[in-house]
Design an enzyme around this catalytic site. Structure first.
Site, mmCIF file in Angstrom:
data_model
loop_
_atom_site.group_PDB
_atom_site.id
_atom_site.type_symbol
_atom_site.label_atom_id
_atom_site.label_comp_id
_atom_site.label_asym_id
_atom_site.label_seq_id
_atom_site.Cartn_x
_atom_site.Cartn_y
_atom_site.Cartn_z
ATOM 1 N N TYR A 193 0.889 -1.281 0.076
ATOM 2 C CA TYR A 193 -0.043 -0.140 0.113
ATOM 3 C C TYR A 193 0.712 1.239 0.021
ATOM 4 C CZ TYR A 193 -3.779 -3.213 1.492
ATOM 5 O OH TYR A 193 -4.693 -4.236 1.514
ATOM 6 N N HIS A 228 0.407 -11.760 1.715
ATOM 7 C CA HIS A 228 -0.709 -10.693 1.102
ATOM 8 C C HIS A 228 -1.348 -11.846 0.010
ATOM 9 C CE1 HIS A 228 -1.654 -6.589 0.167
ATOM 10 N NE2 HIS A 228 -2.656 -7.217 -0.211
HETATM 11 P P1 NDP Z 1 -14.464 -1.328 0.937
HETATM 12 O O1 NDP Z 1 -15.492 -2.476 0.656
HETATM 13 O O2 NDP Z 1 -13.942 -1.240 2.583
HETATM 14 O O3 NDP Z 1 -15.159 0.007 0.343
HETATM 15 C C1 NDP Z 1 -14.543 1.204 0.693
HETATM 16 C C2 NDP Z 1 -15.482 2.057 -0.315
HETATM 17 O O4 NDP Z 1 -16.532 2.153 0.592
HETATM 18 C C3 NDP Z 1 -14.605 3.563 -0.133
HETATM 19 O O5 NDP Z 1 -14.883 4.097 -1.306
HETATM 20 C C4 NDP Z 1 -15.279 4.256 0.719
HETATM 21 O O6 NDP Z 1 -15.405 5.770 0.459
HETATM 22 C C5 NDP Z 1 -16.652 3.791 0.770
HETATM 23 N N1 NDP Z 1 -17.244 3.704 2.034
HETATM 24 C C6 NDP Z 1 -16.599 3.249 3.288
HETATM 25 N N2 NDP Z 1 -17.675 3.635 4.437
HETATM 26 C C7 NDP Z 1 -18.811 4.290 3.836
HETATM 27 C C8 NDP Z 1 -19.994 4.740 4.224
HETATM 28 N N3 NDP Z 1 -20.209 4.664 5.458
HETATM 29 N N4 NDP Z 1 -20.835 5.032 3.369
HETATM 30 C C9 NDP Z 1 -20.621 5.273 1.998
HETATM 31 N N5 NDP Z 1 -19.519 4.806 1.569
HETATM 32 C C10 NDP Z 1 -18.650 4.379 2.347
HETATM 33 O O7 NDP Z 1 -13.158 -1.656 -0.260
HETATM 34 P P2 NDP Z 1 -11.429 -1.776 0.194
HETATM 35 O O8 NDP Z 1 -10.939 -2.267 -1.141
HETATM 36 O O9 NDP Z 1 -10.903 -0.670 0.603
HETATM 37 O O10 NDP Z 1 -11.446 -2.959 1.138
HETATM 38 C C11 NDP Z 1 -11.152 -2.764 2.768
HETATM 39 C C12 NDP Z 1 -9.758 -3.052 2.936
HETATM 40 O O11 NDP Z 1 -9.408 -4.460 2.890
HETATM 41 C C13 NDP Z 1 -8.766 -2.190 2.284
HETATM 42 O O12 NDP Z 1 -8.515 -0.725 2.670
HETATM 43 C C14 NDP Z 1 -7.415 -2.924 2.694
HETATM 44 O O13 NDP Z 1 -6.995 -2.639 3.839
HETATM 45 C C15 NDP Z 1 -8.198 -4.453 2.738
HETATM 46 N N6 NDP Z 1 -7.911 -4.893 1.392
HETATM 47 C C16 NDP Z 1 -7.150 -6.189 1.438
HETATM 48 C C17 NDP Z 1 -6.907 -7.013 0.249
HETATM 49 C C18 NDP Z 1 -6.093 -8.071 0.006
HETATM 50 O O14 NDP Z 1 -5.729 -8.397 -0.827
HETATM 51 N N7 NDP Z 1 -5.784 -8.734 1.315
HETATM 52 C C19 NDP Z 1 -7.383 -6.557 -1.067
HETATM 53 C C20 NDP Z 1 -8.267 -5.262 -1.040
HETATM 54 C C21 NDP Z 1 -8.298 -4.496 0.080
HETATM 55 P P3 NDP Z 1 -14.692 6.598 1.177
HETATM 56 O O15 NDP Z 1 -13.623 6.595 1.493
HETATM 57 O O16 NDP Z 1 -15.151 7.969 0.289
HETATM 58 O O17 NDP Z 1 -15.605 6.869 2.452
#
Ligand code: NDP
Length: 275
Positions: free
Chosen positions: A49, A107
């Site tokens: 990241y 990862h």
């Molecule tokens: P998420 O499913 O957590 O979605 C994140 C999105 O949802 C962002 O665009 C955010 O926008 C929006 N959001 C969050 N809360 C709200 C809310 N209450 N209302 C409306 N919109 C909301 O996706 P991620 O891909 O970020 O996954 C979460 C975490 O998982 C990652 O950040 C990472 O740490 C991990 N991850 C791990 C992976 C792996 O391979 N091990 C792969 C992908 C992710 P905004 O920021 O504008 O609020």
């Protein structure tokens, strides 16, 4: 309500953590610091990241004692040989400003380094005291079995994509067999849960947002931990409301029924063969 935990492999993992993918610099530091001050006790990052320095600053800016916070980081799949993994973990710790993490994850599995070799390196991270617990991410059932067979130290979790549109039945069954947890990444399906009418209807009944309702569905499952990401302190707090929501069996079943074979969002070219 207090934050529920999943206890495994000698650690206690808060069931909602702060996801930090796609955030760096000031926004990442702010999200982590404000999230922790607002009640989160778990932060998820990764060497890939590129934000470990900012996340470490957020942890310090929160003012919380180190042992109050559960910190996870991950080693990228090109660093799975023993020498590369030891160096990668040391570099992550230096960037985070920590002397150890609470959970260190592979990862993604690699096509070049056999699972047994990578797991042996991961065990050494644990025996050197660089991580309080260790685990895997993006491992399908076949590789979960290989990892469990190869490890001497109990594996805490498999971090995989999981949300209402995605069926993780086989992976969950394999993890349950070995007493491991499932950490749900993309728990909000990257925002897609906000557009779903079934989720919106049930959320309205509980007077919470669709995001909080979805997280309640996830953490209501015994061994599931969720790490939603938000760059907005207000939405981070909104998501924490999930800990106070209890779904009825009927409501749970309505969300269970949303799963589909086409639900997977994260499928890079280096991904393993999924179940
Ligand atoms: P998420 O499913 O957590 O979605 C994140 C999105 O949802 C962002 O665009 C955010 O926008 C929006 N959001 C969050 N809360 C709200 C809310 N209450 N209302 C409306 N919109 C909301 O996706 P991620 O891909 O970020 O996954 C979460 C975490 O998982 C990652 O950040 C990472 O740490 C991990 N991850 C791990 C992976 C792996 O391979 N091990 C792969 C992908 C992710 P905004 O920021 O504008 O609020």
């Amino acid at each position: 309500m207090a934050m529920p935990t999943f206890d495994v492999a000698g650690v206690s993992i808060p069931k909602i953590g702060i996801g930090t993918f796609n955030m760096d610099g000031e926004p990442a530091t702010c999200a982590v610091a404000e999230g922790l001050q607002g009640g989160y006790r778990h932060v998820d990052t990764a060497e890939m990241y590129g934000n470990e320095v900012a996340v470490g600053e957020g942890i310090r800016a929160s003012g919380l004692a180190r042992d109050e916070i559960f910190v996870t980081t991950k080693v990228w799949h090109d660093h799975l040989s023993d020498s590369a993994m030891q160096a990668a973990c040391e570099a992550s710790l230096k960037r985070l400003g920590l002397d150890r993490v609470d959970l260190y994850l592979i990862h993604w599995p690699s096509r070049d380094v056999p699972v047994a070799e990578a797991i042996a390196a991961l065990n050494r991270i644990h025996s050197r005291g660089l991580a309080r617990s260790i685990g895997i991410s993006n491992f399908p059932t076949k590789l979960i079995e290989e990892a469990v067979h190869a490890t001497e130290v109990e594996l805490a979790v498999n971090q995989v994509e999981y949300h209402p549109f995605m069926d993780q039945g086989p992976v969950m069954a394999a993890l349950a067999k070995h007493g491991m947890g499932l950490t749900a990444y993309c728990p909000l399906a990257r925002g897609k849960v906000l557009e779903d009418e079934t989720i919106a209807g049930i959320a309205a009944r509980h007077d919470v947002t669709p995001a909080a309702l979805t997280l309640a569905w996830l953490i209501g499952q015994d061994s599931v931990i969720a790490i939603p990401k938000s760059s907005s302190p207000a939405r981070l707090m909104e998501n924490l409301e999930a800990v106070d929501v209890v779904l009825t069996a009927q409501e749970r079943a309505a969300l269970d029924a949303l799963r589909s074979p086409a639900g997977r969002l994260v499928d890079p070219e280096f991904a393993p063969d999924w179940d």
